[in-house]
Enzyme design. Structure first.
Site, PDB file in Angstrom:
ATOM      1  N   ARG A   1       0.794  -1.346  -0.033  1.00 26.09           N
ATOM      2  CA  ARG A   1       0.099   0.004  -0.150  1.00 26.09           C
ATOM      3  C   ARG A   1       0.813   1.225  -0.170  1.00 26.09           C
ATOM      4  O   ARG A   1       0.395   2.088  -0.712  1.00 26.09           O
ATOM      5  CB  ARG A   1      -0.894   0.035   1.313  1.00 26.09           C
TER       6      ARG A   1
ATOM      7  N   LYS B   1     -20.928 -17.377  -1.800  1.00 30.08           N
ATOM      8  CA  LYS B   1     -22.233 -17.220  -1.654  1.00 30.08           C
ATOM      9  C   LYS B   1     -22.862 -16.360  -2.958  1.00 30.08           C
ATOM     10  O   LYS B   1     -22.292 -15.247  -3.150  1.00 30.08           O
ATOM     11  CB  LYS B   1     -22.645 -16.782  -0.593  1.00 30.08           C
TER      12      LYS B   1
ATOM     13  N   GLY C   1     -11.013  -8.977  -2.629  1.00 30.68           N
ATOM     14  CA  GLY C   1     -10.159  -9.788  -1.646  1.00 30.68           C
ATOM     15  C   GLY C   1      -9.665 -11.214  -2.306  1.00 30.68           C
ATOM     16  O   GLY C   1      -8.466 -11.126  -2.556  1.00 30.68           O
TER      17      GLY C   1
ATOM     18  N   GLY D   1     -13.123  -3.760  -0.271  1.00 34.23           N
ATOM     19  CA  GLY D   1     -14.860  -3.346  -0.378  1.00 34.23           C
ATOM     20  C   GLY D   1     -14.998  -2.437  -1.117  1.00 34.23           C
ATOM     21  O   GLY D   1     -16.317  -2.234  -1.610  1.00 34.23           O
TER      22      GLY D   1
END
Ligand code: AMP
Length: 396
Positions: free
Chosen positions: A35, A198, A354, A377
């Site tokens: 980062r 999912k 992710g 996210g």
């Protein structure tokens, strides 16, 4: 909108929201500086122009002031990465920060202490944002990872700068351009590979991208909800029974929009959720009781690989199986390699979210795709078609 590339920072102080939320070990050593490196193009542009950079970030989730989350642990490494002396302010607002910002010379870096030592940061507090803004002439947001949060340093602060004095840094710019290149200007055939556990966590993304793609390739645990919805036998595979109707609706919407949906023809199944389980390949819609699909079968791998190699534009989110266990990583590996090969042949590819990022890293392919997103996210919300506060604040 002001573009960083066209802006001249000469003699200006730029306050830059970076994402320096890096992992530290027990000795406060940085264990992964990705980062920090990602912010270097923006920092260097400001310094090379003859401006100065005031860097602000959060680190971890401190409850008030906690030394272990101090950004002072990053000072030496930042010096090494930039080759420039780094001045540190023990608080991100207040007299010390103000004085050090006022005395900052062109070519210098001032690193502010953790923004989240102040609860006002996460609340998006105006007065706090105003104090940060007062330190500089220009605001640059280069923290894509927090662009989906309406925090003081990512959102509120932007209102204290006129349109020609606020902009994205190179990192955010690249993230946005990459996804837009897929969803707004994607060359056909546009392929979306959506995997992961999912349906429930991916449904908004699927609905948002359907009108923009030609082929939807589904893998991972979520495939079995589709197979069950279509009347198949899924054994003890992961199925979300309350999403069966949703899965059917996706198939119908895709058909209506001329999007081809691919489901894995066969599955590598296991008799337990474990790396040492017994395995057997079943057709994905006819899995025997007691067996669960944990990876693509051989036919599916072949078919997915061939489809990927024909795509001109590729978006990939979510693994094709339980890739954390080596026994069930093959499908994800085949897909990752095919995306890399397609890219080499001229396709444009974006990997975001992710676990698919972890997958390309696991197979050492991160530099063989066009873009790997740094913002988990934030990237998911962007793909869902949501307006990210950190982005909207600059565009306004
Ligand atoms: P997500 O965060 O939704 O992208 O899901 C990623 C997770 O899904 C990973 O931890 C995978 O191990 C898991 N996963 C992928 N395929 C399956 C599967 N067939 N059954 C259960 N979990 C799976």
């Amino acid at each position: 909108m002001t573009s960083i590339d066209n802006f001249n920072f000469k003699n200006l102080k730029a306050i830059v929201r970076v994402d320096f939320n890096v992992p530290l070990n027990d000795y406060f050593e940085i264990t992964d500086d990705t980062r920090m490196r990602a912010a270097l193009p923006t920092i260097k542009k400001i310094l090379n122009d003859g401006g100065s950079a005031i860097l602000m970030s959060h680190l971890g989730r401190p409850k008030g002031r906690e030394e272990k989350y101090s950004l002072k642990h990053l000072v030496n490494h930042l010096k090494e990465l930039t080759g420039v002396e780094v001045i540190f302010a023990n608080d991100c607002i207040g007299p010390e920060a103000e004085e050090k910002a006022a005395n900052l010379k062109p070519g210098q870096i001032l690193l502010l202490e953790n923004l989240r030592f102040h609860p006002e940061e996460k609340k998006g507090d105006e007065n706090f944002a105003k104090q940060l803004a007062a330190l500089a002439d220009v605001y640059v947001n280069d923290a894509f990872g927090t662009a989906h949060r309406a925090h003081a340093s990512t959102f509120t602060i932007a209102k204290f700068f006129p349109a020609d004095k606020k902009m994205f840094g190179y990192l955010i710019e690249k993230e946005i351009k990459s996804v837009d290149k897929v969803l707004k200007e994607g060359q056909s055939p546009v392929l979306a590979i959506i995997g992961g556990a999912k349906v429930s966590s991916k449904i908004t993304i699927i609905e948002n991208i359907l009108p923009k793609i030609d082929v939807l390739m589904i893998g991972g645990g979520m495939a079995y909800t589709f197979f069950k919805a279509l009347g198949g036998k899924t054994g003890s595979s992961l199925v979300e029974d309350d999403y069966l109707d949703t899965a059917k609706e996706v198939m119908e919407k895709a058909k209506a929009q001329n999007v081809k949906v691919l489901l894995p023809a066969d599955s590598l199944c296991a008799d337990a959720f474990a790396n040492d389980a017994n395995t057997k390949i079943f057709p994905s819609d006819d899995i025997a009781d007691g067996w669960m699909g944990l990876d693509l079968g051989e036919k599916a791998r072949e078919e997915y690989k061939n489809t990927i190699l024909q795509a001109k534009t590729i978006l990939w989110n979510g693994p094709m199986g339980v890739f954390e266990m080596d026994k069930f990583a093959k499908g994800t590996e085949v897909v990752a390699k095919a995306v890399a090969e397609a890219t080499q042949n001229g396709a444009f590819s974006v990997v975001g979210g992710g676990d698919s990022v972890a997958a390309v890293n696991k197979f050492h392919l991160a530099d063989k795709v066009s873009h790997v997103s740094t913002g988990g996210g934030a990237m998911l919300e962007y793909l869902e078609g949501k307006t990210l506060p950190g982005i909207a604040a600059i565009m306004k």
